[in-house]
Motif scaffolding. Structure first.
Motif, short mmCIF file in Angstrom:
data_model
loop_
_atom_site.label_atom_id
_atom_site.label_comp_id
_atom_site.label_asym_id
_atom_site.label_seq_id
_atom_site.Cartn_x
_atom_site.Cartn_y
_atom_site.Cartn_z
N VAL A 89 -8.04 37.54 -17.69
CA VAL A 89 -9.29 37.47 -18.43
C VAL A 89 -8.96 36.92 -19.82
O VAL A 89 -8.33 37.61 -20.63
CB VAL A 89 -9.96 38.85 -18.54
CG1 VAL A 89 -11.28 38.75 -19.29
CG2 VAL A 89 -10.18 39.44 -17.14
N ALA A 91 -10.12 35.70 -23.23
CA ALA A 91 -11.25 35.82 -24.14
C ALA A 91 -11.07 34.89 -25.34
O ALA A 91 -10.11 34.12 -25.43
CB ALA A 91 -11.40 37.26 -24.61
N ARG A 92 -12.00 34.98 -26.27
CA ARG A 92 -11.95 34.16 -27.48
C ARG A 92 -10.96 34.73 -28.49
O ARG A 92 -10.44 34.00 -29.33
CB ARG A 92 -13.35 34.07 -28.08
CG ARG A 92 -14.32 33.31 -27.18
CD ARG A 92 -15.77 33.75 -27.40
NE ARG A 92 -16.67 33.10 -26.45
CZ ARG A 92 -16.92 33.57 -25.22
NH1 ARG A 92 -16.31 34.67 -24.80
NH2 ARG A 92 -17.75 32.94 -24.43
N GLU A 96 -9.25 40.86 -26.99
CA GLU A 96 -10.14 41.06 -25.85
C GLU A 96 -9.58 40.53 -24.54
O GLU A 96 -10.24 40.60 -23.51
CB GLU A 96 -11.50 40.40 -26.13
CG GLU A 96 -12.28 41.01 -27.29
CD GLU A 96 -12.76 42.42 -27.00
OE1 GLU A 96 -12.78 42.81 -25.81
OE2 GLU A 96 -13.09 43.14 -27.95
N HIS A 97 -8.37 39.96 -24.57
CA HIS A 97 -7.77 39.49 -23.32
C HIS A 97 -7.54 40.68 -22.37
O HIS A 97 -7.37 41.82 -22.82
CB HIS A 97 -6.43 38.80 -23.58
CG HIS A 97 -6.56 37.39 -24.05
ND1 HIS A 97 -7.47 37.00 -25.01
CD2 HIS A 97 -5.90 36.26 -23.68
CE1 HIS A 97 -7.35 35.70 -25.21
NE2 HIS A 97 -6.41 35.22 -24.42
N PRO A 168 -14.83 37.83 -19.69
CA PRO A 168 -14.46 38.52 -20.93
C PRO A 168 -15.65 39.27 -21.52
O PRO A 168 -16.81 38.97 -21.20
CB PRO A 168 -14.01 37.37 -21.86
CG PRO A 168 -13.64 36.26 -20.94
CD PRO A 168 -14.55 36.38 -19.76
N ASP A 169 -15.35 40.21 -22.39
CA ASP A 169 -16.39 41.06 -22.96
C ASP A 169 -16.88 40.61 -24.33
O ASP A 169 -17.67 41.32 -24.97
CB ASP A 169 -15.86 42.51 -23.08
CG ASP A 169 -15.59 43.13 -21.73
OD1 ASP A 169 -16.29 42.77 -20.76
OD2 ASP A 169 -14.67 43.97 -21.65
N ASP A 170 -16.42 39.44 -24.80
CA ASP A 170 -16.80 39.05 -26.16
C ASP A 170 -17.79 37.88 -26.20
O ASP A 170 -17.94 37.21 -27.21
CB ASP A 170 -15.56 38.71 -26.98
CG ASP A 170 -14.75 37.55 -26.40
OD1 ASP A 170 -15.08 37.10 -25.27
OD2 ASP A 170 -13.81 37.09 -27.06
N GLY A 171 -18.48 37.64 -25.09
CA GLY A 171 -19.40 36.51 -25.04
C GLY A 171 -20.64 36.68 -25.89
O GLY A 171 -21.30 35.69 -26.24
N ASP A 175 -17.23 36.40 -32.11
CA ASP A 175 -16.24 35.39 -31.72
C ASP A 175 -16.84 34.30 -30.84
O ASP A 175 -16.21 33.26 -30.63
CB ASP A 175 -15.07 36.05 -31.00
CG ASP A 175 -14.17 36.83 -31.94
OD1 ASP A 175 -14.17 36.51 -33.14
OD2 ASP A 175 -13.49 37.77 -31.48
N ALA A 182 -13.46 30.36 -23.06
CA ALA A 182 -13.16 31.70 -22.57
C ALA A 182 -13.59 31.78 -21.12
O ALA A 182 -14.52 31.10 -20.69
CB ALA A 182 -13.87 32.76 -23.41
N THR A 184 -12.06 33.25 -16.91
CA THR A 184 -11.05 33.91 -16.09
C THR A 184 -10.19 32.87 -15.39
O THR A 184 -10.64 31.76 -15.09
CB THR A 184 -11.69 34.83 -15.04
OG1 THR A 184 -12.57 34.06 -14.20
CG2 THR A 184 -12.49 35.94 -15.71
#
Length: 219
Positions: A89, A91-92, A96-97, A168-171, A175, A182, A184
């Motif tokens: 995963v 992320a930005r 958050e990876h 990812p959870d930061d969409g 960020d 970002a 998977t």
């Protein structure tokens, strides 16, 4: 619910509870998708983690090894884990990876199998779990080999399951404005082409139960 895993002090989901599952079907699916586990045991006061193959038979897990193995003494608490990595995963932000995964952690006091019939059945289950059809194809163990082998049986009554899927959870956070890619990066494992033993006599074909696994996804 009859098919729910019990919650104990050892299996309670304390972090990332949204990834936890109490569904016994999830536990069984994770175990059935693999054949290598990690056995954690304390030997002479020191923790040891050993990779080994396993086989599931209903609500029992079987592990085997040499009678000389100190990790297979049985009678004391152990922890067995099985993990499948399904992708990264990305992320930005590095914070958050993560990893998309399926994992099971089993707590039990293993029982050393001494009954000859159960021992043979357990070894068959272990063999068939990794390679269906192999038990009836290959020569089965003789008395001397059985005597040199330890088989442990573990209950699957106390287990913890966690599963992570998705993006990812930061969409939807700050960020997202960075303009960085970002998403998977999926990971799959497939069975390759069977490679014959260099000492194999000419003309012996690959048996069907092995040949048909070529190209199939493992896990």
């Amino acid at each position: 619910m009859a098919d729910s895993l019990p919650v104990t002090d050892l299996t309670r989901h304390r972090r990332l509870r949204e990834q936890g599952s109490l569904d016994r079907a999830d536990l069984e699916a994770i175990l059935d998708a693999g054949f290598v586990c990690h056995l954690g045991v304390v030997i002479e006061g020191r923790p040891v983690v050993i990779p080994t193959v396993y086989g599931r038979d209903g609500r029992r897990l079987y592990l085997h090894g040499s009678v000389a193995s100190r990790s297979l003494a049985g009678g004391t608490p152990v922890c067995v884990t099985v993990t499948h990595v399904d992708g990264l995963v990305l992320a930005r932000s590095v914070f958050e990876h993560g990893v998309n995964y399926r994992s099971a952690m089993i707590h039990a006091v293993p029982r050393k199998v001494t009954d000859p019939e159960e021992k043979l059945a357990g070894l068959r289950r272990l063999t068939e779990h990794a390679t269906p059809g192999q038990w009836s194809y290959a020569r089965q163990p003789n008395r001397k080999e059985l005597a040199a082998t330890t088989l442990l049986a573990l209950s699957l009554d106390e287990a913890s399951v966690k599963i992570r899927t998705g993006a990812p959870d930061d969409g939807d956070g700050p960020d997202a404005e960075l303009g960085l890619w970002a998403g998977t990066l999926p990971l799959t494992a497939t069975w390759g082409t069977p490679t014959p033993d260099p000492l194999l006599s000419p003309g012996i074909p690959v048996p069907d139960h092995i040949a048909r696994r070529e190209g199939a996804v493992q896990g």
